[in-house]
Design an enzyme around this catalytic site. Structure first.
Site, PDB file in Angstrom:
ATOM      1  N   SER A  17       0.809  -1.225   0.000  1.00  0.00           N
ATOM      2  CA  SER A  17       0.000   0.000   0.000  1.00  0.00           C
ATOM      3  C   SER A  17       0.843   1.277   0.000  1.00  0.00           C
ATOM      4  O   SER A  17       0.502   2.225  -0.718  1.00  0.00           O
ATOM      5  CB  SER A  17      -0.972   0.002   1.188  1.00  0.00           C
ATOM      6  OG  SER A  17      -1.921  -1.010   0.997  1.00  0.00           O
ATOM      7  N   LYS A  66      -9.550  -5.939  10.168  1.00  0.00           N
ATOM      8  CA  LYS A  66     -10.673  -5.417   9.382  1.00  0.00           C
ATOM      9  C   LYS A  66     -12.033  -5.521  10.083  1.00  0.00           C
ATOM     10  O   LYS A  66     -12.863  -4.632   9.925  1.00  0.00           O
ATOM     11  CB  LYS A  66     -10.753  -6.133   8.027  1.00  0.00           C
ATOM     12  CG  LYS A  66      -9.669  -5.706   7.068  1.00  0.00           C
ATOM     13  CD  LYS A  66      -9.897  -6.335   5.713  1.00  0.00           C
ATOM     14  CE  LYS A  66      -8.790  -5.945   4.761  1.00  0.00           C
ATOM     15  NZ  LYS A  66      -9.050  -6.369   3.386  1.00  0.00           N
ATOM     16  N   ASN A  87     -11.917  -1.430   5.539  1.00  0.00           N
ATOM     17  CA  ASN A  87     -10.534  -1.400   5.030  1.00  0.00           C
ATOM     18  C   ASN A  87     -10.033   0.031   4.832  1.00  0.00           C
ATOM     19  O   ASN A  87      -8.884   0.228   4.465  1.00  0.00           O
ATOM     20  CB  ASN A  87     -10.394  -2.203   3.725  1.00  0.00           C
ATOM     21  CG  ASN A  87     -10.864  -1.417   2.516  1.00  0.00           C
ATOM     22  OD1 ASN A  87     -11.723  -0.560   2.634  1.00  0.00           O
ATOM     23  ND2 ASN A  87     -10.301  -1.718   1.369  1.00  0.00           N
TER      24      ASN A  87
END
Ligand code: ATR
Length: 270
Positions: A17, A66, A87
């Site tokens: 990410s 999550k 998320n």
């Protein structure tokens, strides 16, 4: 001033990410920083308070937080509530923390825009009934497949998902054994078995030369499920890299109100 963002997970060092969001930021000229934060489950609540106090503007949330994190945010969007998982966190101007979920939309746009797969009227099988499966079911049902079948080692969990989402479309549940010789246009692996290098005993009869296989997991080489699918006659087998980039683009859009071009970033990954 540079706006701060990040991803929280445990472990998180492997996360792509930061690379993805830094590429989006450069491409769109947004002045942001994005870091990976390793947060142990027992520190989740205090870490969130600390991030909010430090003025962080948004967070991505990955395994194993999550589901747990839903209880610590101030507001859940409809799709995050449906999925039972968050998320993406958006820190609103009024100080409220909003939890959203872009995983489902990330998968659906990868399937339809990149892979040319039509969900409408398709026969779709999801293997696994944990948080990852829950996260994608509402978005898949929205595009009206002929049927969505959820198969799981623990069949009660698959039944739980089918009954939770039955009002959204045609969804049913079974065990791996009960799959028999049914055929599917799309088989999605949402189990976490691949993390341990395993492929559960999925019957190979579920694959035919037209079946497309999609693994929500991704790795530098073929995942165990992708290897299994290729070996057992699926027409095509994909890892979840496209979904990863597309869910990230949706988060970026929620935070910055700018849509990045996913294609150069996708080409940068395996
Ligand atoms: P996630 O958030 O990744 O979905 P999870 O909620 O723990 O994680 O769910 C993991 C899923 O992978 C479950 O469907 C689990 O099956 P069970 O519900 O029967 O536990 C499935 N899974 C994990 N390891 C597996 C294995 N070795 N064989 C079959 N299924 C497995």
């Amino acid at each position: 001033m540079t706006d701060r963002y990040g991803v929280i997970g445990h472990p998180v060092a492997h996360s792509k990410s930061p690379v993805i969001h830094q590429m989006f930021a450069r491409q769109t000229g947004q002045d942001i920083s994005y870091q990976a934060f390793d947060v142990a489950p027992e520190d989740l609540e205090s870490a969130l308070e600390r991030f909010a106090g430090e003025g962080i503007r948004g967070l991505n949330v990955t395994v194993p937080h999550k589901s747990e994190i839903s209880q610590y945010v101030d507001v859940l969007t409809g799709r995050a509530r449906l999925a039972g998982a968050v998320n993406t966190i958006i820190m609103r101007e009024n100080g409220k923390m909003e939890g959203d979920n872009t995983d489902g939309v990330g998968l659906v746009s990868d399937l339809s825009d990149d892979l040319g797969f039509t969900i409408e009227d398709a026969r779709i099988l999801i293997l696994g009934a944990g948080g990852a499966a829950r996260g994608i079911v509402p978005a898949l049902l929205k595009d009206i497949p002929a049927n969505l079948l959820v198969a799981n080692r623990t069949v009660e969990k698959a039944r739980g998902i089918a009954s939770a989402f039955s009002e959204l479309g045609s969804i049913s549940a079974c065990s791996f054994d009960e799959l028999g010789e049914q055929h599917f246009d799309l088989v999605i692996n949402a189990t976490s078995a691949g993390l341990g290098g395993e492929v559960p005993p999925f019957p190979t009869a579920i694959l035919d030369p037209d079946t497309i296989c999609y693994d929500l997991s991704y790795a530098m080489a073929d995942t165990p499920f992708v290897s299994w699918a290729k070996k057992n006659g699926a027409s095509e087998a994909y890892q979840g890299w496209g979904m990863l980039v597309r869910q990230a683009a949706e988060s970026f859009y929620l935070w910055r109100d700018v849509r990045p071009d996913i294609h150069p970033v996708r080409r940068h990954l395996p």
